[in-house]
Design an enzyme around this catalytic site. Structure first.
Site, PDB file in Angstrom:
ATOM      1  N   GLU A  51      31.498 -16.663  17.005  1.00  0.00           N
ATOM      2  CA  GLU A  51      32.505 -17.731  16.867  1.00  0.00           C
ATOM      3  C   GLU A  51      33.299 -17.643  15.570  1.00  0.00           C
ATOM      4  OE1 GLU A  51      30.328 -21.387  17.492  1.00  0.00           O
ATOM      5  OE2 GLU A  51      29.842 -20.878  19.558  1.00  0.00           O
TER       6      GLU A  51
ATOM      7  N   ASN B  28      30.822 -12.333  19.601  1.00  0.00           N
ATOM      8  CA  ASN B  28      30.502 -13.302  20.658  1.00  0.00           C
ATOM      9  C   ASN B  28      31.279 -14.589  20.399  1.00  0.00           C
ATOM     10  OD1 ASN B  28      28.557 -13.911  22.878  1.00  0.00           O
ATOM     11  ND2 ASN B  28      27.752 -15.452  21.461  1.00  0.00           N
TER      12      ASN B  28
ATOM     13  N   HIS C   7      30.587 -21.141  28.459  1.00  0.00           N
ATOM     14  CA  HIS C   7      30.257 -22.570  28.581  1.00  0.00           C
ATOM     15  C   HIS C   7      31.398 -23.243  29.343  1.00  0.00           C
ATOM     16  CE1 HIS C   7      26.768 -22.223  26.056  1.00  0.00           C
ATOM     17  NE2 HIS C   7      27.474 -21.639  25.106  1.00  0.00           N
TER      18      HIS C   7
ATOM     19  N   GLU D 273      26.142 -16.873  27.507  1.00  0.00           N
ATOM     20  CA  GLU D 273      25.597 -18.234  27.379  1.00  0.00           C
ATOM     21  C   GLU D 273      26.066 -19.122  28.521  1.00  0.00           C
ATOM     22  OE1 GLU D 273      26.355 -19.879  23.481  1.00  0.00           O
ATOM     23  OE2 GLU D 273      25.982 -17.983  22.469  1.00  0.00           O
TER      24      GLU D 273
ATOM     25  N   ASP E 275      26.783 -21.660  31.241  1.00  0.00           N
ATOM     26  CA  ASP E 275      26.410 -22.921  31.898  1.00  0.00           C
ATOM     27  C   ASP E 275      27.683 -23.553  32.433  1.00  0.00           C
ATOM     28  OD1 ASP E 275      27.356 -23.958  29.394  1.00  0.00           O
ATOM     29  OD2 ASP E 275      25.323 -24.375  28.696  1.00  0.00           O
TER      30      ASP E 275
HETATM   31  C1  XIL Z   1      23.224 -24.382  20.791  1.00  0.00           C
HETATM   32  C2  XIL Z   1      21.801 -24.681  21.235  1.00  0.00           C
HETATM   33  O1  XIL Z   1      21.728 -24.587  22.632  1.00  0.00           O
HETATM   34  C3  XIL Z   1      21.380 -26.061  20.770  1.00  0.00           C
HETATM   35  O2  XIL Z   1      19.992 -26.282  21.019  1.00  0.00           O
HETATM   36  C4  XIL Z   1      21.647 -26.229  19.281  1.00  0.00           C
HETATM   37  O3  XIL Z   1      21.359 -27.547  18.890  1.00  0.00           O
HETATM   38  C5  XIL Z   1      23.097 -25.892  18.962  1.00  0.00           C
HETATM   39  O4  XIL Z   1      23.387 -24.588  19.409  1.00  0.00           O
HETATM   40  N1  XIL Z   1      27.335 -21.379  21.051  1.00  0.00           N
HETATM   41  C6  XIL Z   1      26.287 -20.627  20.561  1.00  0.00           C
HETATM   42  C7  XIL Z   1      24.901 -21.122  20.691  1.00  0.00           C
HETATM   43  O5  XIL Z   1      26.498 -19.495  20.110  1.00  0.00           O
HETATM   44  O6  XIL Z   1      24.083 -20.707  19.648  1.00  0.00           O
HETATM   45  C8  XIL Z   1      24.859 -22.631  20.816  1.00  0.00           C
HETATM   46  O7  XIL Z   1      23.525 -23.027  21.086  1.00  0.00           O
HETATM   47  C9  XIL Z   1      25.810 -23.095  21.898  1.00  0.00           C
HETATM   48  C10 XIL Z   1      27.230 -22.708  21.578  1.00  0.00           C
END
Ligand code: XIL
Length: 340
Positions: free
Chosen positions: A142, A185, A221, A250, A252
């Site tokens: 990020e 990422n 996400h 990641e 969802d």
């Molecule tokens: C999130 C986790 O799922 C949570 O448990 C934590 O509180 C915050 O981070 N992008 C990322 C991940 O790269 O590391 C994040 O994970 C979600 C967004």
């Protein structure tokens, strides 16, 4: 079909074509191995369904670095050990990020030279510890903001050391494990647009300068309310054309949970659309050369980060309740069965 999918497991259906991964739940306190230590059922589901594990939190600075002098690998080791025991790959997450850094980092008022040493030591120690066992690292996470600008103020490393530190962190990670594939990422880079263009430019530039960078991770996400990223495949393909690996890291897909309640808080219509999106993403990953994995960000809706971070939404994962597969799970299984 309902029972067969979960008996076989997604990883077996995916076979050698794709790694199907999950984030190992780590919502608890740094130092604790959480569900992986406490819950046999959870361990069984991880081993049966997934061929890749990512630490949800356990390899972030906040967890690994209780103090400037110390490393705590308890929870991270548990993940790598579990993966090894079950023939799973591990994605290391993450080495340079603006979030979840320990308080001592900012409180220490370190100068640039000190921060550089702290960062290099961290990367050498962590990547070196798991050399040969963690095959993929999210080296930088990020680094671009929502306006596609480098986070030169918000990210403490970029603020102190400038954007040129990005090449150094890849180089240090490569020194510590020359066999690991090193990724950038980010979120909101599924589509072709300003942010994914910024990544394209950054990675292209690093490659041209001979910096050891090997892949681009698209977090995924997604929100049912925002529409499916129609040009995801085209986007991944342009990174593949640079010679890079890609991954969905990641995934969802959240929906509105205050709509008429259905399974896992989503109504039937949302569950059906969610299933289509999941299947489509898997088909895209199967189709794009060099796209090695699809990782979902957790196992159960009830343990997902989504409701806490995006209030009013939820139901984002493949299972709920007592590890009951949702329509999305069956759609993923079907896409894997049918895919090339
Ligand atoms: C999130 C986790 O799922 C949570 O448990 C934590 O509180 C915050 O981070 N992008 C990322 C991940 O790269 O590391 C994040 O994970 C979600 C967004």
């Amino acid at each position: 079909m309902t029972t067969t999918s979960t008996q076989v497991g997604l990883r077996a259906l995916a076979d050698e074509r794709l790694h199907i991964g999950t984030a190992v739940t780590g919502g608890g306190q740094p130092g604790s191995a959480g569900l992986l230590a406490d819950d046999e059922r959870y361990r069984q589901v991880l081993a049966r369904e997934f061929s890749s594990l990512t630490a949800e939190n356990q390899m972030k600075w906040q967890w690994l670095r209780p103090s400037p002098e110390a490393f705590d690998f308890t929870a991270a080791d548990a993940i790598v050990d579990a993966a090894q025991a079950h023939g799973q790959q591990v994605r290391g997450h993450t080495l340079l990020w603006h979030n979840q850094n320990p308080d001592w980092l900012a409180a220490g008022h370190y100068d640039a030279q000190e921060l550089r040493t702290i960062l290099r030591t961290h990367i050498h120690t962590v990547v070196g510890r798991y050399a040969g066992r963690i095959g993929h690292w999210d080296v930088i996470n990020e680094v671009f903001d929502d306006n596609a600008q480098l986070r030169t103020e918000q990210n403490p490393w970029l603020a102190a050391l400038g954007p040129q530190i990005i090449a150094d962190v890849f180089t240090w990670a490569h020194e510590a494990d020359p066999s690991a594939l090193l990724f950038g990422n980010d979120y909101a880079v599924e589509r072709i647009g300003a942010k994914s263009d910024a990544w394209y430019g950054l990675l292209q530039d690093l490659l041209a300068r001979g910096v050891p960078v090997h892949g681009f991770g698209v977090q995924g996400h997604l929100d049912l309310a925002h529409g499916y990223p129609e040009d995801l495949e085209q986007n991944l393909r342009r990174f593949a054309d640079l010679g890079l690996h890609t991954a969905i890291t990641e995934l969802d897909i959240r929906g509105l949970v205050d709509s008429p309640a259905g399974q896992a808080g989503l109504d039937e219509a949302q569950l059906a659309t969610q299933a289509q999106w999941y299947a489509r993403l898997v088909r895209t990953a199967l189709a794009v050369p060099g796209c090695g994995s699809v990782t979902v960000w957790g196992v159960l809706d009830e343990q997902s980060w989504v409701p806490g971070w995006f209030p009013g939404t939820g139901g984002a994962l493949l299972m709920h309740g007592d590890y009951e597969p949702k329509p999305a799970y069956h759609a993923v299984a079907e896409a894997l069965r049918a895919g090339p």
